[in-house]
Scaffold this active site. Structure first.
Site, short mmCIF file in Angstrom:
data_model
loop_
_atom_site.label_atom_id
_atom_site.label_comp_id
_atom_site.label_asym_id
_atom_site.label_seq_id
_atom_site.Cartn_x
_atom_site.Cartn_y
_atom_site.Cartn_z
N ASP A 30 0.85 -1.19 0.00
CA ASP A 30 0.00 0.00 0.00
C ASP A 30 0.89 1.24 0.00
O ASP A 30 1.89 1.32 0.73
CB ASP A 30 -0.92 0.01 1.23
N ASN A 86 -12.92 -3.07 2.49
CA ASN A 86 -13.85 -1.94 2.61
C ASN A 86 -14.84 -2.02 1.45
O ASN A 86 -14.42 -2.06 0.29
CB ASN A 86 -13.09 -0.62 2.57
N GLY A 92 -15.26 3.44 3.74
CA GLY A 92 -13.87 3.84 3.53
C GLY A 92 -13.28 3.37 2.21
O GLY A 92 -12.08 3.58 1.97
N GLN A 93 -14.10 2.75 1.36
CA GLN A 93 -13.54 2.33 0.06
C GLN A 93 -13.30 3.55 -0.81
O GLN A 93 -14.18 4.39 -0.99
CB GLN A 93 -14.50 1.35 -0.64
N HIS A 99 -10.35 -5.15 -3.54
CA HIS A 99 -9.01 -5.45 -3.02
C HIS A 99 -9.11 -5.82 -1.56
O HIS A 99 -10.02 -5.39 -0.86
CB HIS A 99 -8.06 -4.27 -3.23
N LEU A 100 -8.14 -6.60 -1.12
CA LEU A 100 -8.08 -7.07 0.26
C LEU A 100 -6.84 -6.47 0.89
O LEU A 100 -5.75 -6.52 0.30
CB LEU A 100 -7.98 -8.60 0.31
N HIS A 101 -7.01 -5.89 2.07
CA HIS A 101 -5.87 -5.33 2.80
C HIS A 101 -5.33 -6.40 3.77
O HIS A 101 -6.07 -6.86 4.64
CB HIS A 101 -6.30 -4.13 3.66
P1 5GP Z 1 -9.68 1.41 0.10
O1 5GP Z 1 -9.77 2.64 0.93
O2 5GP Z 1 -10.32 1.58 -1.26
O3 5GP Z 1 -10.13 0.17 0.81
O4 5GP Z 1 -8.14 1.17 -0.11
C1 5GP Z 1 -7.41 1.76 -1.13
C2 5GP Z 1 -5.98 1.69 -0.72
O5 5GP Z 1 -5.19 1.85 -1.86
C3 5GP Z 1 -5.55 2.77 0.27
O6 5GP Z 1 -5.03 2.16 1.44
C4 5GP Z 1 -4.51 3.58 -0.48
O7 5GP Z 1 -3.45 4.00 0.34
C5 5GP Z 1 -4.06 2.60 -1.55
N1 5GP Z 1 -3.66 3.20 -2.80
C6 5GP Z 1 -4.32 4.15 -3.50
N2 5GP Z 1 -3.68 4.42 -4.66
C7 5GP Z 1 -2.59 3.61 -4.67
C8 5GP Z 1 -1.54 3.44 -5.62
O8 5GP Z 1 -1.46 4.07 -6.68
N3 5GP Z 1 -0.58 2.53 -5.31
C9 5GP Z 1 -0.64 1.79 -4.16
N4 5GP Z 1 0.36 0.90 -3.98
N5 5GP Z 1 -1.61 1.93 -3.25
C10 5GP Z 1 -2.58 2.82 -3.51
#
Ligand code: 5GP
Length: 113
Positions: A30, A86, A92-93, A99-101
């Site tokens: 991330d 999310n 928070g998405q 995607h999975l964190h």
């Molecule tokens: P969400 O909030 O949609 O569940 O998670 C999106 C995640 O993607 C966030 O934790 C953010 O930091 C990460 N992210 C957004 N853009 C990029 C990118 O261009 N490269 C990487 N490696 N992570 C990203």
């Protein structure tokens, strides 16, 4: 694939270091890590949100879970990690490509992040 930043990363249009790749998914660090280890597991198929997955995605969703285990082993965090999805902006998405964190590298004292 999808027209999101993750779709572009998956397709190679935007370059990013894949720490894992197989036929159906990739994993990247991330860009804004919330813990010492914060990795995103991204299916190559661009499903916007978890709730948009259908019966045809059942095998893919199972595949992602097994990939998470392999990636956690690879990262040395298999004994303790959190897996977060999310779903929707209010949750928070921010990127609408499923995607999975994988979040690890710290002791989680609280039940919630
Ligand atoms: P969400 O909030 O949609 O569940 O998670 C999106 C995640 O993607 C966030 O934790 C953010 O930091 C990460 N992210 C957004 N853009 C990029 C990118 O261009 N490269 C990487 N490696 N992570 C990203």
């Amino acid at each position: 694939m999808s027209d999101t930043i993750f779709g572009k990363i998956v397709s190679g249009e935007i370059s990013s270091e894949f720490i894992y790749e197989d036929e159906h998914c990739i994993a990247i660090h991330d860009v804004n890590p919330q813990a010492a280890v914060h990795v995103l597991v991204i299916p190559k198929k661009g499903i916007p949100r978890l709730v948009d997955a259908g019966a045809e995605d059942q095998a893919l969703l199972g595949h992602l879970m097994l990939a998470v285990g392999k990636i956690a082993e690879q990262l040395g965090v298999a004994e303790a990690f959190r897996l977060v999805v999310n779903n929707g902006a209010d949750a928070g998405q921010t990127v609408f490509h499923l995607h999975l964190h994988i979040i690890a590298g710290q002791v989680f004292a609280e039940k919630n992040l």
